[in-house]
Design an enzyme around this catalytic site. Structure first.
Site, PDB file in Angstrom:
ATOM      1  N   ASP A   9       0.858  -1.167   0.000  1.00 52.65           N
ATOM      2  CA  ASP A   9       0.000   0.000   0.000  1.00 52.65           C
ATOM      3  C   ASP A   9       0.908   1.236   0.000  1.00 52.65           C
ATOM      4  O   ASP A   9       2.055   1.165   0.447  1.00 52.65           O
ATOM      5  CB  ASP A   9      -0.897  -0.030   1.234  1.00 52.65           C
ATOM      6  CG  ASP A   9      -1.697   1.233   1.403  1.00 52.65           C
ATOM      7  OD1 ASP A   9      -2.503   1.545   0.516  1.00 52.65           O
ATOM      8  OD2 ASP A   9      -1.493   1.929   2.419  1.00 52.65           O
ATOM      9  N   ALA A  10       0.395   2.357  -0.486  1.00 51.09           N
ATOM     10  CA  ALA A  10       1.229   3.555  -0.591  1.00 51.09           C
ATOM     11  C   ALA A  10       1.087   4.479   0.613  1.00 51.09           C
ATOM     12  O   ALA A  10       2.030   4.665   1.399  1.00 51.09           O
ATOM     13  CB  ALA A  10       0.894   4.310  -1.872  1.00 51.09           C
ATOM     14  N   TYR A  11      -0.106   5.050   0.775  1.00 51.35           N
ATOM     15  CA  TYR A  11      -0.303   6.125   1.739  1.00 51.35           C
ATOM     16  C   TYR A  11      -0.427   5.591   3.164  1.00 51.35           C
ATOM     17  O   TYR A  11      -1.307   4.802   3.476  1.00 51.35           O
ATOM     18  CB  TYR A  11      -1.532   6.943   1.357  1.00 51.35           C
ATOM     19  CG  TYR A  11      -1.374   7.569  -0.018  1.00 51.35           C
ATOM     20  CD1 TYR A  11      -0.422   8.551  -0.229  1.00 51.35           C
ATOM     21  CD2 TYR A  11      -2.142   7.139  -1.097  1.00 51.35           C
ATOM     22  CE1 TYR A  11      -0.240   9.113  -1.487  1.00 51.35           C
ATOM     23  CE2 TYR A  11      -1.977   7.707  -2.350  1.00 51.35           C
ATOM     24  CZ  TYR A  11      -1.015   8.691  -2.545  1.00 51.35           C
ATOM     25  OH  TYR A  11      -0.838   9.236  -3.781  1.00 51.35           O
ATOM     26  N   ARG A  45      -7.125  12.030   6.974  1.00 49.14           N
ATOM     27  CA  ARG A  45      -6.918  10.633   6.602  1.00 49.14           C
ATOM     28  C   ARG A  45      -8.172   9.790   6.860  1.00 49.14           C
ATOM     29  O   ARG A  45      -8.553   8.949   6.040  1.00 49.14           O
ATOM     30  CB  ARG A  45      -5.736  10.058   7.373  1.00 49.14           C
ATOM     31  CG  ARG A  45      -5.429   8.604   7.076  1.00 49.14           C
ATOM     32  CD  ARG A  45      -5.151   8.380   5.606  1.00 49.14           C
ATOM     33  NE  ARG A  45      -4.671   7.024   5.330  1.00 49.14           N
ATOM     34  CZ  ARG A  45      -4.604   6.502   4.129  1.00 49.14           C
ATOM     35  NH1 ARG A  45      -4.977   7.186   3.066  1.00 49.14           N
ATOM     36  NH2 ARG A  45      -4.154   5.270   3.960  1.00 49.14           N
ATOM     37  N   SER A 122      -2.469   0.669  -4.787  1.00 53.43           N
ATOM     38  CA  SER A 122      -2.997   1.799  -4.027  1.00 53.43           C
ATOM     39  C   SER A 122      -4.307   2.318  -4.577  1.00 53.43           C
ATOM     40  O   SER A 122      -4.602   2.203  -5.767  1.00 53.43           O
ATOM     41  CB  SER A 122      -1.955   2.925  -4.042  1.00 53.43           C
ATOM     42  OG  SER A 122      -2.458   4.107  -3.455  1.00 53.43           O
ATOM     43  N   ASN A 123      -5.071   2.955  -3.682  1.00 50.45           N
ATOM     44  CA  ASN A 123      -6.233   3.728  -4.092  1.00 50.45           C
ATOM     45  C   ASN A 123      -5.835   4.965  -4.894  1.00 50.45           C
ATOM     46  O   ASN A 123      -6.662   5.549  -5.590  1.00 50.45           O
ATOM     47  CB  ASN A 123      -7.022   4.194  -2.865  1.00 50.45           C
ATOM     48  CG  ASN A 123      -7.907   3.105  -2.276  1.00 50.45           C
ATOM     49  OD1 ASN A 123      -8.233   2.127  -2.928  1.00 50.45           O
ATOM     50  ND2 ASN A 123      -8.285   3.286  -1.019  1.00 50.45           N
TER      51      ASN A 123
END
Length: 228
Positions: A9-11, A45, A122-123
């Site tokens: 995942d990124a964030y 977030r 990722s989203n």
């Protein structure tokens, strides 16, 4: 089966999502944010994620940049900071330059040096992910950035996790999926990936149909977990 592919995942996992609010708070023209930035970052977030889930359920997909802006607008109003357009713009600009966690470059390099596939799932929109990867200087240790835009729905829909097998041609049990979101790691485990939850905040395990295989406090242990 050995792990052949490590997907992140990124964030919040590779990139510090609180960095934008923290950096803006350090600028003298945004003194109103000096003490409020942790609360703003948390609200931003939380709404970013909840809006993605709600849009998935409602069938009203938009790109993640739109979701990110909507979430920021809610967070700014919640914190009483919605009257400063310059602050809003600065926060959005900084989101395209998020800092990677300090252990990320060396961790990814160890995986690549061992011959493993590495990718982001990722989203985030492709443009957002490309900007973050370039800003962090980690493009040379990633094989791909997979975005939900390819399927038009947000995590944890199974069609998102399908992107990994489509891209790398690997069975699910050869994938180590890593996320800082407990729900994401649980959903990936339910899908059939091996999973690691990077639980930096020490949160409880989510009560969901599956649980992460491994819980870590940062990313330094990922190479060993992948058998490197």
């Amino acid at each position: 089966m050995p792990v052949t592919t490590c997907v992140f995942d990124a964030y919040g996992t590779l990139f510090d999502v609180a960095a934008a609010a923290r950096q803006a708070a350090e600028q003298p023209e945004f003194t109103a944010l000096s003490t409020a930035w942790p609360q703003l970052a948390e609200h931003w977030r939380t709404k970013q994620l909840s809006y993605s889930w709600l849009r998935a359920v409602m069938g009203t997909y938009v790109d993640f940049w739109t979701v990110t802006q909507d979430a920021l607008d809610w967070a700014l109003e919640k914190c009483g900071l919605d009257g400063d357009p310059a602050l809003r713009q600065r926060l959005l600009d900084l989101y395209w330059e998020l800092q990677a966690y300090s252990e990320v470059p060396a961790m990814l390099k160890a995986l690549k040096d061992a011959g493993l596939n590495t990718a982001i799932l990722s989203n985030g929109s492709p443009a957002m992910l490309e900007a973050a990867v370039q800003s962090a200087g980690i493009g040379d240790v990633l094989d791909d950035c997979l975005s939900v835009e390819a399927v038009g729905i947000f995590k944890p829909d199974a069609r998102v996790y399908d992107l990994v097998g489509t891209r790398f041609g690997c069975p699910r049990d050869e994938v180590l999926f890593v996320s800082s979101n407990g729900w994401d790691a649980a959903a990936a485990a339910h899908y059939g990936f091996r999973t690691a939850w990077v639980n930096r905040a020490g949160d409880p395990v989510d009560r969901l149909p599956a649980k992460p295989d491994t819980i870590l406090t940062d990313l330094t242990g990922i190479p060993a977990l992948a058998g490197v």
